[in-house]
Design a protein around this motif. Structure first.
Motif, PDB file in Angstrom:
ATOM      1  N   LEU A   1       0.814  -1.215   0.000  1.00 49.59           N
ATOM      2  CA  LEU A   1       0.000   0.000   0.000  1.00 49.59           C
ATOM      3  C   LEU A   1       0.850   1.267   0.000  1.00 49.59           C
ATOM      4  CD1 LEU A   1      -2.835   1.398   0.422  1.00 49.59           C
ATOM      5  CD2 LEU A   1      -2.384   1.173   2.877  1.00 49.59           C
ATOM      6  N   THR A   2       1.911   1.260   0.798  1.00 50.21           N
ATOM      7  CA  THR A   2       2.724   2.465   0.982  1.00 50.21           C
ATOM      8  C   THR A   2       3.984   2.479   0.125  1.00 50.21           C
ATOM      9  OG1 THR A   2       3.968   1.458   2.804  1.00 50.21           O
ATOM     10  CG2 THR A   2       1.963   2.716   3.382  1.00 50.21           C
ATOM     11  N   ASN A   3       4.303   1.335  -0.485  1.00 54.86           N
ATOM     12  CA  ASN A   3       5.557   1.176  -1.221  1.00 54.86           C
ATOM     13  C   ASN A   3       6.758   1.520  -0.326  1.00 54.86           C
ATOM     14  OD1 ASN A   3       7.004   0.385  -3.480  1.00 54.86           O
ATOM     15  ND2 ASN A   3       7.167   2.487  -4.243  1.00 54.86           N
ATOM     16  N   THR A   4       6.639   1.122   0.949  1.00 56.87           N
ATOM     17  CA  THR A   4       7.668   1.415   1.947  1.00 56.87           C
ATOM     18  C   THR A   4       7.787   0.221   2.894  1.00 56.87           C
ATOM     19  OG1 THR A   4       6.983   3.731   1.887  1.00 56.87           O
ATOM     20  CG2 THR A   4       8.372   3.086   3.724  1.00 56.87           C
ATOM     21  N   LYS A   5       8.996  -0.111   3.295  1.00 55.02           N
ATOM     22  CA  LYS A   5       9.224  -1.192   4.257  1.00 55.02           C
ATOM     23  C   LYS A   5       8.713  -0.768   5.636  1.00 55.02           C
ATOM     24  CE  LYS A   5      11.414  -4.150   1.630  1.00 55.02           C
ATOM     25  NZ  LYS A   5      10.739  -5.362   1.241  1.00 55.02           N
ATOM     26  N   ILE A   6       8.249  -1.753   6.413  1.00 51.50           N
ATOM     27  CA  ILE A   6       7.718  -1.489   7.757  1.00 51.50           C
ATOM     28  C   ILE A   6       8.747  -0.740   8.602  1.00 51.50           C
ATOM     29  CG2 ILE A   6       6.887  -2.559   9.904  1.00 51.50           C
ATOM     30  CD1 ILE A   6       4.919  -2.855   7.515  1.00 51.50           C
ATOM     31  N   LYS A   7       9.980  -1.193   8.555  1.00 48.72           N
ATOM     32  CA  LYS A   7      11.037  -0.568   9.362  1.00 48.72           C
ATOM     33  C   LYS A   7      11.148   0.931   9.035  1.00 48.72           C
ATOM     34  CE  LYS A   7      15.838  -1.027  10.684  1.00 48.72           C
ATOM     35  NZ  LYS A   7      17.052  -1.813  10.645  1.00 48.72           N
ATOM     36  N   LYS A   8      11.032   1.275   7.754  1.00 52.61           N
ATOM     37  CA  LYS A   8      11.132   2.676   7.342  1.00 52.61           C
ATOM     38  C   LYS A   8       9.900   3.468   7.791  1.00 52.61           C
ATOM     39  CE  LYS A   8      12.428   5.690   3.593  1.00 52.61           C
ATOM     40  NZ  LYS A   8      12.776   5.820   2.186  1.00 52.61           N
ATOM     41  N   ILE A   9       8.719   2.840   7.747  1.00 51.07           N
ATOM     42  CA  ILE A   9       7.507   3.517   8.221  1.00 51.07           C
ATOM     43  C   ILE A   9       7.678   3.887   9.695  1.00 51.07           C
ATOM     44  CG2 ILE A   9       5.029   3.264   8.691  1.00 51.07           C
ATOM     45  CD1 ILE A   9       4.938   1.338   6.229  1.00 51.07           C
ATOM     46  N   PHE A  10       8.168   2.932  10.500  1.00 51.39           N
ATOM     47  CA  PHE A  10       8.411   3.206  11.919  1.00 51.39           C
ATOM     48  C   PHE A  10       9.424   4.338  12.089  1.00 51.39           C
ATOM     49  CE2 PHE A  10       6.141  -0.567  13.039  1.00 51.39           C
ATOM     50  CZ  PHE A  10       5.846  -0.463  14.388  1.00 51.39           C
ATOM     51  N   ALA A  11      10.500   4.294  11.303  1.00 53.13           N
ATOM     52  CA  ALA A  11      11.582   5.278  11.445  1.00 53.13           C
ATOM     53  C   ALA A  11      11.172   6.677  10.998  1.00 53.13           C
ATOM     54  CB  ALA A  11      12.805   4.817  10.661  1.00 53.13           C
ATOM     55  N   THR A  12      10.392   6.770   9.925  1.00 50.01           N
ATOM     56  CA  THR A  12      10.076   8.089   9.383  1.00 50.01           C
ATOM     57  C   THR A  12       8.738   8.648   9.847  1.00 50.01           C
ATOM     58  OG1 THR A  12       9.145   7.101   7.377  1.00 50.01           O
ATOM     59  CG2 THR A  12      11.478   7.743   7.309  1.00 50.01           C
ATOM     60  N   ALA A  13       7.734   7.799   9.943  1.00 49.16           N
ATOM     61  CA  ALA A  13       6.393   8.285  10.303  1.00 49.16           C
ATOM     62  C   ALA A  13       6.007   7.965  11.743  1.00 49.16           C
ATOM     63  CB  ALA A  13       5.360   7.690   9.347  1.00 49.16           C
ATOM     64  N   GLY A  14       6.652   6.938  12.314  1.00 53.31           N
ATOM     65  CA  GLY A  14       6.383   6.581  13.699  1.00 53.31           C
ATOM     66  C   GLY A  14       5.361   5.470  13.847  1.00 53.31           C
ATOM     67  N   GLU A  15       5.290   4.953  15.068  1.00 57.21           N
ATOM     68  CA  GLU A  15       4.400   3.827  15.343  1.00 57.21           C
ATOM     69  C   GLU A  15       2.932   4.198  15.198  1.00 57.21           C
ATOM     70  OE1 GLU A  15       3.473   0.390  18.694  1.00 57.21           O
ATOM     71  OE2 GLU A  15       5.165   1.738  19.024  1.00 57.21           O
ATOM     72  N   LYS A  16       2.562   5.418  15.590  1.00 57.41           N
ATOM     73  CA  LYS A  16       1.156   5.834  15.495  1.00 57.41           C
ATOM     74  C   LYS A  16       0.671   5.782  14.043  1.00 57.41           C
ATOM     75  CE  LYS A  16      -2.038   9.449  16.895  1.00 57.41           C
ATOM     76  NZ  LYS A  16      -2.215  10.755  17.523  1.00 57.41           N
ATOM     77  N   ALA A  17       1.489   6.248  13.122  1.00 51.76           N
ATOM     78  CA  ALA A  17       1.132   6.213  11.698  1.00 51.76           C
ATOM     79  C   ALA A  17       1.019   4.770  11.213  1.00 51.76           C
ATOM     80  CB  ALA A  17       2.167   6.973  10.878  1.00 51.76           C
TER      81      ALA A  17
END
Length: 172
Positions: free
Chosen positions: A43-59
Motif C-alpha cells: 500500500l505504501t511502497n515502503t518497508k515497515i522498518k522505514k515507516i516506523f523510522a520516518t512516520a512513527g508507530e502511530k502512523a
C-alpha cells in the motif's frame, strides 16, 4: 466461526504466524494466505522498518486499522498472518476467527536468533532491536492477545504441520 470465513493469526512478532499461514494453505488449498505487513508495504511502497523510522508507530497503527477495515469488507476464505500489534485494531472479529499463537518469549527469541536467516529476521522487526524492550512489550501484550482470541494455540516446540492439522480440526 465468528465473522467471515477467514482465519486471523495473531501473536507476538516471530512466533511463526506467516509459517503457519503458509502451511494451513498447503493443507487446505481452498484458502489463500495474506500477510498484513506485506499488504501495508504494498500500500505504501515502503518497508515497515522505514515507516516506523520516518512516520512513527502511530502512523503505522493507522495503516494497520486501514488494512483491517479493508479485510473485513473485502476478504473471505483467507488465512491472514498479522503483525505483532495487529490485535489492537478495532473490529478484529469482523475479519474472521481470531487465533492466538501462544509461546513464551525465550522460545520466540531463540526461534528468531537461531534461524538460518536470523539477521534478516531481526532486521525485519524494528521493535525487536532491543531485546529487553521487546521482552517488556511481550509482557505487556501477553494477556491482551488471549482476551481477543477465539482460539488459543500453544505453538511452543511444535512443528508447523501438526499445528496446522490441529487448528483445522478445531475449526471443523
Amino acid at each position: 466461526m465468528t465473522g467471515r470465513s477467514n482465519i486471523l493469526l495473531i501473536g507476538f512478532m516471530g512466533v511463526g504466524k506467516g509459517a503457519l499461514a503458509r502451511e494451513l494453505v498447503r493443507q487446505e488449498p481452498s484458502y489463500y494466505a495474506l500477510d498484513t505487513d506485506d499488504m501495508i508495504e504494498s500500500l505504501t511502497n515502503t518497508k515497515i522498518k522505514k515507516i516506523f523510522a520516518t512516520a512513527g508507530e502511530k502512523a503505522f497503527r493507522a495503516l494497520e486499522q486501514k488494512t483491517a477495515d479493508w479485510l473485513a469488507r473485502n476478504v473471505t476464505h483467507a488465512v491472514i498472518s498479522t503483525g505483532g500489534g495487529f490485535y489492537m485494531v478495532e473490529g478484529l472479529q469482523k475479519i474472521g476467527t481470531v487465533v492466538y499463537l501462544k509461546a513464551d518469549f525465550d522460545w520466540i527469541y531463540r526461534r528468531i536468533t537461531e534461524a538460518p536467516n536470523a539477521k534478516k529476521k531481526l532486521k525485519k522487526r524494528p521493535l525487536f532491536q532491543d531485546v529487553e524492550k521487546a521482552r517488556a512489550l511481550f509482557k505487556s501484550r501477553y494477556e491482551a492477545y488471549e482476551k481477543v482470541a477465539d482460539i488459543v494455540l500453544d505453538v511452543t516446540k511444535k512443528d508447523t504441520q501438526s499445528l496446522a492439522r490441529s487448528l483445522l480440526k478445531k475449526l471443523g
